[in-house]
Structure formats: structure tokens, C-alpha cells
Design a protein around this motif. Structure first.
Motif, PDB file in Angstrom:
ATOM      1  N   GLN A 128       0.836  -1.204   0.000  1.00 48.82           N
ATOM      2  CA  GLN A 128       0.000   0.000   0.000  1.00 48.82           C
ATOM      3  C   GLN A 128       0.874   1.259   0.000  1.00 48.82           C
ATOM      4  O   GLN A 128       0.576   2.244  -0.676  1.00 48.82           O
ATOM      5  CB  GLN A 128      -0.954  -0.016   1.206  1.00 48.82           C
ATOM      6  N   GLY A 129       1.983   1.199   0.744  1.00 48.14           N
ATOM      7  CA  GLY A 129       2.928   2.328   0.750  1.00 48.14           C
ATOM      8  C   GLY A 129       3.532   2.546  -0.630  1.00 48.14           C
ATOM      9  O   GLY A 129       3.626   3.679  -1.121  1.00 48.14           O
ATOM     10  N   MET A 130       3.929   1.423  -1.264  1.00 51.75           N
ATOM     11  CA  MET A 130       4.499   1.525  -2.619  1.00 51.75           C
ATOM     12  C   MET A 130       3.445   2.043  -3.604  1.00 51.75           C
ATOM     13  O   MET A 130       3.749   2.851  -4.478  1.00 51.75           O
ATOM     14  CB  MET A 130       5.024   0.166  -3.076  1.00 51.75           C
ATOM     15  N   LEU A 131       2.210   1.589  -3.432  1.00 52.41           N
ATOM     16  CA  LEU A 131       1.117   2.034  -4.293  1.00 52.41           C
ATOM     17  C   LEU A 131       0.920   3.541  -4.163  1.00 52.41           C
ATOM     18  O   LEU A 131       0.780   4.255  -5.163  1.00 52.41           O
ATOM     19  CB  LEU A 131      -0.170   1.281  -3.935  1.00 52.41           C
ATOM     20  N   LYS A 132       0.968   4.017  -2.914  1.00 56.96           N
ATOM     21  CA  LYS A 132       0.824   5.452  -2.661  1.00 56.96           C
ATOM     22  C   LYS A 132       1.964   6.224  -3.339  1.00 56.96           C
ATOM     23  O   LYS A 132       1.756   7.257  -3.977  1.00 56.96           O
ATOM     24  CB  LYS A 132       0.811   5.707  -1.152  1.00 56.96           C
ATOM     25  N   ASP A 133       3.197   5.693  -3.189  1.00 53.54           N
ATOM     26  CA  ASP A 133       4.351   6.315  -3.843  1.00 53.54           C
ATOM     27  C   ASP A 133       4.160   6.354  -5.356  1.00 53.54           C
ATOM     28  O   ASP A 133       4.412   7.373  -6.010  1.00 53.54           O
ATOM     29  CB  ASP A 133       5.638   5.546  -3.514  1.00 53.54           C
ATOM     30  N   ASN A 134       3.717   5.222  -5.910  1.00 54.07           N
ATOM     31  CA  ASN A 134       3.507   5.149  -7.365  1.00 54.07           C
ATOM     32  C   ASN A 134       2.421   6.119  -7.824  1.00 54.07           C
ATOM     33  O   ASN A 134       2.541   6.730  -8.888  1.00 54.07           O
ATOM     34  CB  ASN A 134       3.158   3.711  -7.786  1.00 54.07           C
ATOM     35  N   GLN A 135       1.380   6.266  -7.019  1.00 57.34           N
ATOM     36  CA  GLN A 135       0.323   7.219  -7.370  1.00 57.34           C
ATOM     37  C   GLN A 135       0.873   8.643  -7.388  1.00 57.34           C
ATOM     38  O   GLN A 135       0.532   9.446  -8.252  1.00 57.34           O
ATOM     39  CB  GLN A 135      -0.854   7.096  -6.403  1.00 57.34           C
ATOM     40  N   GLY A 136       1.782   8.942  -6.425  1.00 54.67           N
ATOM     41  CA  GLY A 136       2.430  10.260  -6.406  1.00 54.67           C
ATOM     42  C   GLY A 136       3.269  10.469  -7.663  1.00 54.67           C
ATOM     43  O   GLY A 136       3.252  11.544  -8.280  1.00 54.67           O
ATOM     44  N   ILE A 137       4.006   9.428  -8.054  1.00 56.74           N
ATOM     45  CA  ILE A 137       4.833   9.508  -9.268  1.00 56.74           C
ATOM     46  C   ILE A 137       3.946   9.697 -10.494  1.00 56.74           C
ATOM     47  O   ILE A 137       4.244  10.514 -11.374  1.00 56.74           O
ATOM     48  CB  ILE A 137       5.709   8.237  -9.397  1.00 56.74           C
ATOM     49  N   ILE A 138       2.825   8.966 -10.534  1.00 59.62           N
ATOM     50  CA  ILE A 138       1.887   9.096 -11.662  1.00 59.62           C
ATOM     51  C   ILE A 138       1.365  10.525 -11.743  1.00 59.62           C
ATOM     52  O   ILE A 138       1.317  11.116 -12.826  1.00 59.62           O
ATOM     53  CB  ILE A 138       0.727   8.079 -11.532  1.00 59.62           C
ATOM     54  N   LEU A 139       0.998  11.107 -10.593  1.00 60.99           N
ATOM     55  CA  LEU A 139       0.505  12.499 -10.586  1.00 60.99           C
ATOM     56  C   LEU A 139       1.580  13.462 -11.101  1.00 60.99           C
ATOM     57  O   LEU A 139       1.291  14.361 -11.892  1.00 60.99           O
ATOM     58  CB  LEU A 139       0.059  12.897  -9.174  1.00 60.99           C
ATOM     59  N   LYS A 140       2.822  13.260 -10.643  1.00 62.75           N
ATOM     60  CA  LYS A 140       3.924  14.111 -11.120  1.00 62.75           C
ATOM     61  C   LYS A 140       4.091  13.966 -12.628  1.00 62.75           C
ATOM     62  O   LYS A 140       4.273  14.943 -13.344  1.00 62.75           O
ATOM     63  CB  LYS A 140       5.234  13.749 -10.414  1.00 62.75           C
ATOM     64  N   ASN A 141       4.046  12.709 -13.103  1.00 60.28           N
ATOM     65  CA  ASN A 141       4.204  12.467 -14.537  1.00 60.28           C
ATOM     66  C   ASN A 141       3.067  13.106 -15.332  1.00 60.28           C
ATOM     67  O   ASN A 141       3.296  13.663 -16.413  1.00 60.28           O
ATOM     68  CB  ASN A 141       4.274  10.960 -14.830  1.00 60.28           C
ATOM     69  N   GLN A 142       1.862  13.049 -14.793  1.00 62.00           N
ATOM     70  CA  GLN A 142       0.730  13.683 -15.477  1.00 62.00           C
ATOM     71  C   GLN A 142       0.937  15.196 -15.555  1.00 62.00           C
ATOM     72  O   GLN A 142       0.643  15.819 -16.567  1.00 62.00           O
ATOM     73  CB  GLN A 142      -0.584  13.347 -14.763  1.00 62.00           C
ATOM     74  N   GLY A 143       1.492  15.764 -14.469  1.00 67.34           N
ATOM     75  CA  GLY A 143       1.813  17.199 -14.484  1.00 67.34           C
ATOM     76  C   GLY A 143       2.853  17.510 -15.548  1.00 67.34           C
ATOM     77  O   GLY A 143       2.742  18.498 -16.281  1.00 67.34           O
TER      78      GLY A 143
END
Length: 118
Positions: free
Chosen positions: A28-43
Motif C-alpha cells: 500500500q505504501g508503494m502504491l501510494k508512492d507510485n500514485q504520487g509519481i503518476i501524478l507528477k508524470n501527469q503534471g
């Protein structure tokens, strides 16, 4: 299976359950990290799309400038051709004027000869 084996299995299962819960928590922690990375990439993607649109606008503007410059060049070439024709005409007039001056000089020399004879 006796009670001791059964108890060992329960303890074993509880350990496995605990490990699985920790793995789930970690995932779940890794998933949260990946979601943060996805948001950054979308930006970043949005920013790149904006830059791309600006570049496309600049390219369109440059293409218009090129077309305008080509029209100007055509106009300038026409002017150069006209100027070259005018230069040729002027050279013809200069030649005519030189011939006329030569005739005047000959006439003056003839007049001088006649005046000297008198």
C-alpha cells in the motif's frame, strides 16, 4: 493430528497472516508512492503538451514569416531586374553621349584648323 500440531499450525498461520499484513501494508505504501509519481508524470505531460502547443504556434508563425520573406524576395528580384534594365539603358545613353561628345570634339578641332588657316 494432535492438539500440539494443531496449535503449531495456528501459530504458524498467525505468523503468515502477520507477514501478509506487513506485505500488504508495504504494498500500500508503494502504491501510494507510485500514485504520487503518476501524478507528477501527469503534471509533466500537461506541461509538455503546453510547450508543444507553444512550439506549434511558433512554427506556424515562422512558416508565415517564411512565406512573407519569399514574397519579398520575389519582389526584390523584380526590382533588381528593373534596376539592371535601367543600368543597361543608362549605359546605352552614356555611349550615345560619348559619341556625341566625340563628334563635338571633332567639330571643334575642325573649326580650330579653319581658324588657324585664316
Amino acid at each position: 493430528m494432535d492438539d500440539n500440531q494443531s496449535g503449531d499450525l495456528v501459530i504458524n498461520n498467525q505468523g503468515t497472516i502477520k507477514e501478509n499484513q506487513e506485505t500488504i501494508k508495504s504494498n500500500q505504501g508503494m502504491l501510494k508512492d507510485n500514485q504520487g509519481i503518476i501524478l507528477k508524470n501527469q503534471g509533466s505531460i500537461k506541461a509538455n503538451q503546453g510547450a508543444l502547443l507553444k512550439n506549434q504556434g511558433a512554427i506556424k508563425t515562422n512558416q508565415k514569416v517564411i512565406v512573407d520573406n519569399q514574397k519579398s524576395l520575389k519582389g526584390n528580384q523584380g526590382t533588381i531586374i528593373s534596376n539592371q534594365k535601367a543600368i543597361i539603358n543608362n549605359q546605352k545613353h552614356i555611349l550615345k553621349n560619348q559619341k556625341t561628345l566625340d563628334l563635338i570634339l571633332k567639330n571643334q578641332q575642325s573649326i580650330l584648323k579653319l581658324l588657324r588657316k585664316k
